[in-house]
Design an enzyme around this catalytic site. Structure first.
Site, mmCIF file in Angstrom:
data_model
loop_
_atom_site.group_PDB
_atom_site.id
_atom_site.type_symbol
_atom_site.label_atom_id
_atom_site.label_comp_id
_atom_site.label_asym_id
_atom_site.label_seq_id
_atom_site.Cartn_x
_atom_site.Cartn_y
_atom_site.Cartn_z
ATOM 1 N N ASP B 118 0.856 -1.197 0.000
ATOM 2 C CA ASP B 118 0.000 0.000 0.000
ATOM 3 C C ASP B 118 0.891 1.247 0.000
ATOM 4 O OD1 ASP B 118 -1.886 1.976 0.331
ATOM 5 O OD2 ASP B 118 -2.248 1.565 2.459
ATOM 6 N N ASP B 120 0.556 4.037 -1.633
ATOM 7 C CA ASP B 120 -0.099 5.361 -1.639
ATOM 8 C C ASP B 120 -0.940 5.545 -0.372
ATOM 9 O OD1 ASP B 120 -2.110 3.593 -2.008
ATOM 10 O OD2 ASP B 120 -2.740 4.319 -3.981
ATOM 11 N N ASP B 122 -3.521 4.306 1.173
ATOM 12 C CA ASP B 122 -4.988 4.464 1.250
ATOM 13 C C ASP B 122 -5.615 3.189 1.797
ATOM 14 O OD1 ASP B 122 -4.606 2.616 -0.690
ATOM 15 O OD2 ASP B 122 -5.710 3.658 -2.270
ATOM 16 N N GLU B 153 -1.965 -10.386 21.453
ATOM 17 C CA GLU B 153 -3.340 -10.858 21.190
ATOM 18 C C GLU B 153 -3.882 -11.639 22.395
ATOM 19 O OE1 GLU B 153 -2.635 -8.785 18.066
ATOM 20 O OE2 GLU B 153 -4.627 -9.579 18.532
ATOM 21 N N ASP B 172 -4.200 -10.965 14.961
ATOM 22 C CA ASP B 172 -2.832 -10.446 14.851
ATOM 23 C C ASP B 172 -2.563 -9.924 13.436
ATOM 24 O OD1 ASP B 172 -0.496 -9.771 16.036
ATOM 25 O OD2 ASP B 172 0.482 -11.715 15.731
ATOM 26 N N ASP B 357 5.201 8.552 36.790
ATOM 27 C CA ASP B 357 6.638 8.402 36.574
ATOM 28 C C ASP B 357 7.037 7.073 35.951
ATOM 29 O OD1 ASP B 357 7.084 10.920 37.462
ATOM 30 O OD2 ASP B 357 7.516 10.358 39.550
ATOM 31 N N PHE B 414 9.018 9.537 34.246
ATOM 32 C CA PHE B 414 8.351 10.195 33.113
ATOM 33 C C PHE B 414 7.470 11.378 33.513
ATOM 34 C CE2 PHE B 414 8.846 6.425 29.953
ATOM 35 C CZ PHE B 414 10.210 6.740 29.850
ATOM 36 N N HIS B 478 11.815 17.030 37.761
ATOM 37 C CA HIS B 478 10.910 16.738 36.632
ATOM 38 C C HIS B 478 10.364 18.040 36.049
ATOM 39 C CE1 HIS B 478 9.936 12.550 38.580
ATOM 40 N NE2 HIS B 478 11.240 12.737 38.352
ATOM 41 N N ASP B 480 7.493 18.524 34.923
ATOM 42 C CA ASP B 480 6.089 18.791 35.304
ATOM 43 C C ASP B 480 6.001 19.482 36.661
ATOM 44 O OD1 ASP B 480 6.612 16.756 37.141
ATOM 45 O OD2 ASP B 480 4.855 15.538 36.622
ATOM 46 N N CYS B 678 1.902 14.085 39.360
ATOM 47 C CA CYS B 678 2.863 12.985 39.580
ATOM 48 C C CYS B 678 2.120 11.703 39.983
ATOM 49 C CB CYS B 678 3.828 13.336 40.721
ATOM 50 S SG CYS B 678 4.652 14.930 40.511
HETATM 51 CA CA LIG Z 1 -0.556 -8.056 17.319
HETATM 52 CA CA LIG Z 2 4.787 12.297 31.468
#
Ligand SMILES: [Ca+2]
Ligand SMILES: [Ca+2]
Ligand SMILES: [Ca+2]
Ligand SMILES: [Ca+2]
Lengths: 696, 696
Positions: B118, B120, B122, B153, B172, B357, B414, B478, B480, B678
């Site tokens: 595929d 292009d 679409d 799965e 799958d 985090d 994080f 962090h 944040d 957090c």
């Molecule tokens: Ca899968």
């Molecule tokens: Ca984050």
């Protein structure tokens, strides 16, 4: 590349900061206004300019302005200060009755700073080029160039300069790129402000920076070793990612010398950034703040190969116990074509005659310096010390790639690494031509290939976008066994010569039909006939190899199995012809087919597969010195006393003004499965085109 | 993408080859002409077309043509053959007297072959898209898209599907990209010709190809496990780089399913090629020749993060022994804003409450399938099993990056990994916004950083070009803790909220001047006061932390050392403001400063450096659910019974139509050095914009 700095002022306090000319200081007029403020006014010393944004309704700046929402005071200075805290700005706050509620004061020390490189590539480090912080290919591109300092200033105890921990000789400086830190300002920086040069962890793998302690003006004269050491201290390296550099005061320059440590490769895109930050102290228990950072970018110069169409400078061959005949032929040929023959003697080649396979000549280029660089193959035959011991030296660099695990095959020899002349393919211009290597078909399960680390290095250089040809059908497996390029006065300036069994059979049929069926091949002078010691040739599938008793044209034409073998060889060369036409943008008129026959043999190592060897000396495996071609003497069938193959070769080349000289390499090279090109190597001149002007 | 093939004919012999429709066969008319040939003629069956190049003088093709130099016969066929050797072409050679000297014959079996994807974008695999062999970004770009099959799965014994050795469930298949081999031709290929699918060694690290044994037409219904296995055999993988695929004859299609194995990273640019070659047999002792190769290219879909301006779908929080108050507040807030609250219970969080985090939600997208993918941080707190055990599942992918040697710092959590809303910077459009992470200053010697393998992964995704901010000035470290984004009805559709000690001091000075100097902070309900077990907070440099007995506005304004600490914090946040304005193309009007105070502490680990903690609950560390903001209750000074900080916050947000809900996280989060953001994480909807339409 200066930019903006948000600065907080505090009512009834004085903040004193360093300001870098070219940036903007942004002060929120509202933020530190005392409660009940309705108006504010701004005053500053002459060399400080400011605007209010968004601009206030009234035009006059004298009468106090109404304090509205979040109007910003944008402060600029156009010149460096002579003394510390020389310039001042104050913001006065008034209540509704214009009574002064408080004043916030700012003292400024203005600095002009720029870390400069030759970003417009004219060999001169211009001041504050706006494009110095990025790199762009092409004639109107920009960005400084860095050489890998892979030559060796010393001619004894040789190691590449980039592996020495210090600058040993002043000549080394010209291999490095100049970087100049230009500052203007008061005699001394306000206390604890610092200038720091810094690079990232990953860039530190690829660059080192030395500092010249001679203030830019002194020129460099004679040097003792120790004085040299402390005049050019190492500033940045793998061990030292950031280092304070002195602020000299007034109008000053410090010269730095930058050297590249490694070539572009699969894991390194060749780009390096060096940063200069002004660090503002706060207290010793908190990190200094980089209030200004100037960045310059270098790209490491790629390793560039030289095609047959470039002028030869030096021809290298080996002298061995048994190649007197070949050497005589080469001396005469190289002399006649007006070039220097450099002979590598037995103490260095230890009997290994294949000068083409151990190394490939190339070069690196920059606006300020260029020198040849030899790529040392991982083949490591007996000749393996020659590149390092004999070639590496002042202004002659060295680079190698060795796989740690992958084992080496014959396809790693550099008879299997060539480069085409400049071409244009579907409108895309390759002014340095394209690299050609030989590999197995991707669908082959037990094919031989050029080792990955060498392929990765070649592909990563970018400027000669490599093409993979099919050479695994050959017993030795090198692309120089079936193709070469010769200069030509017309069309694209060159012709591609391809070995062509079909062309040979057509010639032999013509000889036969002209009554020369009895003419004999291999009428070699008897003296040459004795066996060669050393490398034992593989068992021959067909009867011709070991005992070259002569054979006639008729016998060849009547040997059907021999013809079938050569039809297979022709199909392999045709496959490569299609790839070369597509990838080099060639037409049939750019190609000349040479009458060359092969035979299939099954080697000791490759038990199962048949692979091809040249049947008589492989004329395409020639050495090209301008218009002079040094061609393996084919010992083809004689017609009226002249070898028909030599005659055909001369007639094919005549039209291009090329002069053929046939060199007898029969006993000492052909019978050891190689020819003239395999036994020689040519260092050539450099392209005029500059690689940074390439459109990528 | 068919191309040309040079073919040798042999006089008085018949060559029979397979021809692929769309390519050209080039035959040198001269090459196999017998000696004495002066003329030649070409004849062929109806469905074969040929031209002579360069074209001969006479126009008619019937009478024999003069044989000149190297004129080529270019042969084409426009349709596949029904039977083997159905089409023929012969070249007849004549002497000067037009006597026939010999004829070279060519039998042709024409095939139509195309390996399709595929290209292009679409969702439909079109036939032989001319652009399928290369990949180009942008709305008029081209090139197929591949998903990393990183969901699972199965909901038990979970491993990402790409690590299973077989396709376990039909579901799958929809995570894979369809690749169709379309062939037209005779019932059987001439003997020993083969079709082979093959990939390079390096690509095999990133892709697997399965084959569907059901001829394309059958639809997939119910499945038993074993029938599944042999209906979708594995064709290409790390172990099998090339494999023969059957030629079905007639007009046939074979469906292949292609899956990505790894995300783009520093050592993998995301591009994968798959090749289909027609192999021509010669003899079993020599390799087959790939006479035709069709190539398709995929790019692996990048992992994309979701900014606060995207609609929330699910809100995740932890339930711990001591956070009942916080949980009640969150349930009420999330419910009120019409969203689902998912609680991670103690058996899974083992007392680790910092949901923000341990993981970051994102997603991957393609024309045929899209699903969320969680990036699991190398933080590995007690919550470390949650992403794999609870989130990974059908259509919910998982990816992680763990350094092998480098040790982990708090900056690897994080809360230090966020993303801005879409922005345009100096004309360059970032429709997915830009990733924001926090690091130390490059000039710092002992700074903390986000681990390299995570940074490399983030930078390699390309579509949210990351920005490095300075967060090492914070104790936890962090981004944040000092910034967030909220949706807005005007300008760029959002505002950047920045913590601002200056704004807090301005507010407190106003309260003082309005006579509220005695108002107290931290008037927390007594029940909340008891100590928190678990994490022991660091020793406090100043007296306020541990015993939150209340403190008045006057006391704060009179504490000079506290003001100096906050001036330092303001300078750090100002530095980040300048980076954010430059890298996100923001003006002052896009930024709102929130009244938030910090204090400097020296932690047990970072013996020397002072770092900052929020003084009262850090309101910028909020959760954004559309127009509803869940903000840490600041317990600020009361004015007429209302918290002045809450009032200021509401007034700042009102203009944007945003509704503030203040959540009491004092005891169970603030005192453990974190806040609402957090302790929570939000899975959001996906962008409408498609990443392959980005101009790169
Ligand atoms: Ca899968
Ligand atoms: Ca984050
Ligand atoms: Ca040097
Ligand atoms: Ca070579």
């Amino acid at each position: 590349m200066a930019h903006n700095r948000t600065l907080g002022l505090y009512c009834d306090q004085t903040i004193s900061v360093v300001y870098v000319v070219g940036s903007d200081l942004l002060i929120n007029s509202n933020r530190c206004a005392p409660p009940g403020t309705d108006f504010f006014s701004v005053k500053c010393t002459p060399n400080v300019q400011y605007i209010i944004s968004p601009p206030p309704q009234e035009t006059s700046h004298l009468s106090p302005l109404p304090l509205s929402g979040d109007s910003m005071i944008i402060v600029r200075m156009s010149h460096a200060s002579d003394t510390e805290n020389e310039s001042k700005l104050s913001v006065r706050y008034y209540g509704s009755d214009k009574k002064v509620l408080g004043t916030a004061r700012l003292y400024l020390t203005a600095l002009e700073i720029s870390l400069d490189v030759d970003a417009d590539r004219d060999g001169v480090v211009e001041r504050n080029n706006p494009n110095k912080g990025s790199w762009k290919w092409g004639p109107n591109g920009h960005g400084a160039v860095l050489l890998v300092n892979c030559d060796c200033e010393r001619t004894y105890w040789k190691t590449p300069d980039s592996e020495k921990t210090y600058i040993s000789k002043v000549s080394d400086l010209k291999d490095m790129s100049l970087m100049v830190l230009r500052t203007r300002g008061p005699a001394k920086l306000p206390n604890d402000y610092k200038l720091t040069l810094h690079i990232s962890q990953s860039d530190a793998e690829s660059v080192r920076v030395f500092r010249s302690k001679l203030t830019g003006k002194q020129n460099v004269t004679s040097y003792s070793f120790t004085s040299f050491l402390n005049d050019y201290p190492l500033v940045l390296s793998r061990e030292v990612l950031s280092q304070e550099v002195p602020y000299l005061g007034g109008d000053a320059e410090i010269n730095f010398y930058v050297e590249g440590l490694r070539f572009t490769d699969k894991d390194f895109n060749g780009l390096i950034s060096i940063n200069l930050s002004v660090l503002e102290p706060i207290s010793e228990r908190v990190p200094e703040t980089p209030i200004f950072t100037d960045k310059v970018v270098f790209r490491v110069a790629p390793w560039i190969m030289t095609p047959n169409t470039l002028d030869p400078l030096e021809v290298f061959v080996c002298s061995t116990a048994d190649n007197y005949q070949f050497l005589k032929g080469m001396k005469n040929f190289v002399g006649k074509s007006g070039h220097k023959l450099k002979i590598c003697y037995e103490y260095m080649n230890r009997g290994d005659r294949w000068m083409q396979d151990e190394l490939e000549f190339g070069y690196i280029d920059s606006p300020h310096q260029r020198f040849p660089v030899v790529l040392d193959s991982p083949r490591d035959g007996k000749l393996q010390d020659f590149p390092y011991k004999e070639l590496l030296g002042p202004d002659f660099g060295y680079v190698t790639r060795e796989p740690d695990r992958e084992n080496i095959s014959s396809l790693d020899s550099f008879g299997n690494l060539e480069v085409s002349p400049p071409v244009t393919v579907n409108g895309k211009n390759y002014p340095f031509g394209r690299i050609l290597i030989g590999v197995a078909f991707p669908t082959a399960t037990k094919g031989r290939n050029m080792t990955k680390v060498v392929q990765d290095f070649l592909w990563a250089q970018k400027v000669q976008d490599p093409i993979a040809l099919f050479s695994d059908w050959l017993y030795v497996g090198h692309v120089d066994e079936f193709m070469t390029f010769v200069p030509a006065p017309d069309r694209k300036g060159f012709r591609l010569l391809l070995a062509s069994p079909d062309a040979a059979f057509k010639l032999f049929r013509r000889l036969q039909s002209n009554g020369h069926g009895e003419a004999k091949l291999f009428e070699v002078k008897t003296g040459e006939r004795k066996k060669e010691k050393g490398f034992s040739p593989p068992t021959a599938a067909c009867k011709h190899l070991t005992d070259e008793e002569s054979i006639t044209v008729d016998e060849i034409l009547n040997d059907d199995s021999f013809h079938v073998q050569n039809m297979y060889v022709q199909s392999c060369i045709n496959w490569n012809r299609d790839v070369l036409k597509r990838e080099l943008g060639l037409e049939e008129e750019d190609i000349i087919d040479l009458p060359i026959l092969f035979k299939l043999v099954v080697g000791t190592k490759h038990q199962d597969a048949y692979r091809a060897l040249a049947y008589y000396p492989d004329m395409v495996n020639m050495i090209v010195l301008g218009k002079h071609l040094g061609i393996p003497k084919p010992f083809g069938p004689k017609v009226d006393g002249h070898c028909a193959l030599e005659a055909e070769m001369c007639s094919l080349m005549e039209g291009l003004g090329l002069k053929c000289t046939f060199i007898d390499d029969f006993a000492s090279y052909h019978k050891l499965l190689g020819e003239v090109h395999c036994g020689s190597n040519v260092r050539r001149g450099m392209f005029d085109f500059k690689w940074w002007n390439l459109e990528m």
